[in-house]
Write a protein that holds these residues in place. Sequence first.
Motif, mmCIF file in Angstrom:
data_model
loop_
_atom_site.group_PDB
_atom_site.id
_atom_site.type_symbol
_atom_site.label_atom_id
_atom_site.label_comp_id
_atom_site.label_asym_id
_atom_site.label_seq_id
_atom_site.Cartn_x
_atom_site.Cartn_y
_atom_site.Cartn_z
ATOM 1 N N MET A 129 -7.040 -9.437 -9.409
ATOM 2 C CA MET A 129 -6.135 -9.747 -10.569
ATOM 3 C C MET A 129 -5.699 -8.258 -10.602
ATOM 4 N N THR A 130 -6.709 -7.120 -10.448
ATOM 5 C CA THR A 130 -6.226 -6.015 -10.606
ATOM 6 C C THR A 130 -5.415 -5.484 -9.474
ATOM 7 N N MET A 131 -5.637 -5.897 -8.187
ATOM 8 C CA MET A 131 -4.824 -5.702 -6.973
ATOM 9 C C MET A 131 -3.586 -6.540 -7.254
ATOM 10 N N GLU A 132 -3.467 -7.570 -7.419
ATOM 11 C CA GLU A 132 -2.117 -8.071 -7.923
ATOM 12 C C GLU A 132 -1.203 -7.482 -9.040
ATOM 13 N N SER A 133 -1.943 -6.943 -9.764
ATOM 14 C CA SER A 133 -1.016 -6.269 -10.845
ATOM 15 C C SER A 133 -0.612 -5.123 -10.304
ATOM 16 N N THR A 134 -1.358 -4.457 -9.687
ATOM 17 C CA THR A 134 -1.056 -2.813 -8.983
ATOM 18 C C THR A 134 0.232 -3.196 -8.037
ATOM 19 N N LEU A 135 0.061 -4.052 -7.066
ATOM 20 C CA LEU A 135 1.214 -4.431 -5.960
ATOM 21 C C LEU A 135 2.530 -4.717 -6.689
ATOM 22 N N ASN A 136 2.226 -5.614 -7.894
ATOM 23 C CA ASN A 136 3.418 -6.026 -8.587
ATOM 24 C C ASN A 136 4.222 -4.984 -9.433
ATOM 25 N N ASP A 137 3.351 -3.923 -9.838
ATOM 26 C CA ASP A 137 3.930 -2.681 -10.428
ATOM 27 C C ASP A 137 4.645 -1.763 -9.254
ATOM 28 N N LEU A 138 3.990 -1.726 -8.381
ATOM 29 C CA LEU A 138 4.492 -0.736 -7.308
ATOM 30 C C LEU A 138 5.811 -1.568 -6.765
ATOM 31 N N ILE A 139 6.028 -2.601 -6.786
ATOM 32 C CA ILE A 139 7.148 -3.516 -6.068
ATOM 33 C C ILE A 139 8.367 -3.390 -7.201
#
Length: 66
Positions: free
Chosen positions: A47-57
């Motif tokens: 979940m943390t990785m997904e959140s980080t990737l979404n924020d980066l996008i």
Amino acid sequence: MAQAEPVKFVLRLPPSLHKKIKRRAKSNNTSMNKEITNILNDSFASMTMESTLNDLIKRLEKKKVI
């Protein structure tokens, strides 16, 4: 630094889920408790990785890089 005491937690599982966890723990040569702990830790890390990737996008889109 001293490690915190583990917390005991009672959980009710449907028999089918219990069986899946038991099989998975056996195939990973670990206890059911450790297997459940690993599954939960992996879930939160995912979940943390997904959140980080979404924020980066979002930030890249804002800067019109993508």
